[in-house]
Design a protein around this motif. Structure first.
Motif, short mmCIF file in Angstrom:
data_model
loop_
_atom_site.label_atom_id
_atom_site.label_comp_id
_atom_site.label_asym_id
_atom_site.label_seq_id
_atom_site.Cartn_x
_atom_site.Cartn_y
_atom_site.Cartn_z
N CYS A 191 -12.07 17.48 6.27
CA CYS A 191 -10.65 17.21 6.48
C CYS A 191 -10.27 15.91 5.78
O CYS A 191 -10.93 14.90 5.95
CB CYS A 191 -10.35 17.14 7.98
N CYS A 232 -8.74 13.41 8.99
CA CYS A 232 -9.55 12.85 10.08
C CYS A 232 -11.04 12.89 9.78
O CYS A 232 -11.84 12.36 10.53
CB CYS A 232 -9.24 13.57 11.39
N ASN A 271 -13.03 15.51 9.70
CA ASN A 271 -13.71 16.61 10.38
C ASN A 271 -14.49 17.45 9.37
O ASN A 271 -13.98 17.78 8.31
CB ASN A 271 -12.68 17.48 11.11
N CYS A 313 -7.02 21.87 9.38
CA CYS A 313 -7.89 21.28 10.39
C CYS A 313 -7.38 21.60 11.80
O CYS A 313 -6.20 21.41 12.08
CB CYS A 313 -7.93 19.77 10.18
N CYS A 346 -6.11 18.12 13.50
CA CYS A 346 -4.96 17.32 13.06
C CYS A 346 -4.04 18.07 12.10
O CYS A 346 -3.07 17.50 11.61
CB CYS A 346 -5.45 16.03 12.40
ZN LIG Z 1 -8.44 16.75 10.59
#
Ligand SMILES: [Zn+2]
Length: 50
Positions: A19, A22, A24, A35, A38
């Motif tokens: 991501c 964030c 991820n 994601c 977020c």
């Molecule tokens: Zn994210």
């Protein structure tokens, strides 16, 4: 006729996506889209987690 097969290992078809918002990390065989945490976009990061 020779039976030619060109099959890759299933695990090798997966790519790692990160991501952009964030950080991820998701492993999937196709682009995960947004994601779940977020709603940010994923970027393919090949061979970065060995
Ligand atoms: Zn994210």
């Amino acid at each position: 006729m020779p039976h030619h097969q060109d099959i890759a290992d299933d695990t090798e078809t997966q790519s790692t996506y990160e991501c952009l918002v964030c950080g991820n990390i998701v492993r999937a065989d196709s682009h995960p889209g947004e994601c779940p945490d977020c709603d940010g976009g994923f970027q393919n990061r090949a061979m970065s987690l060995e």
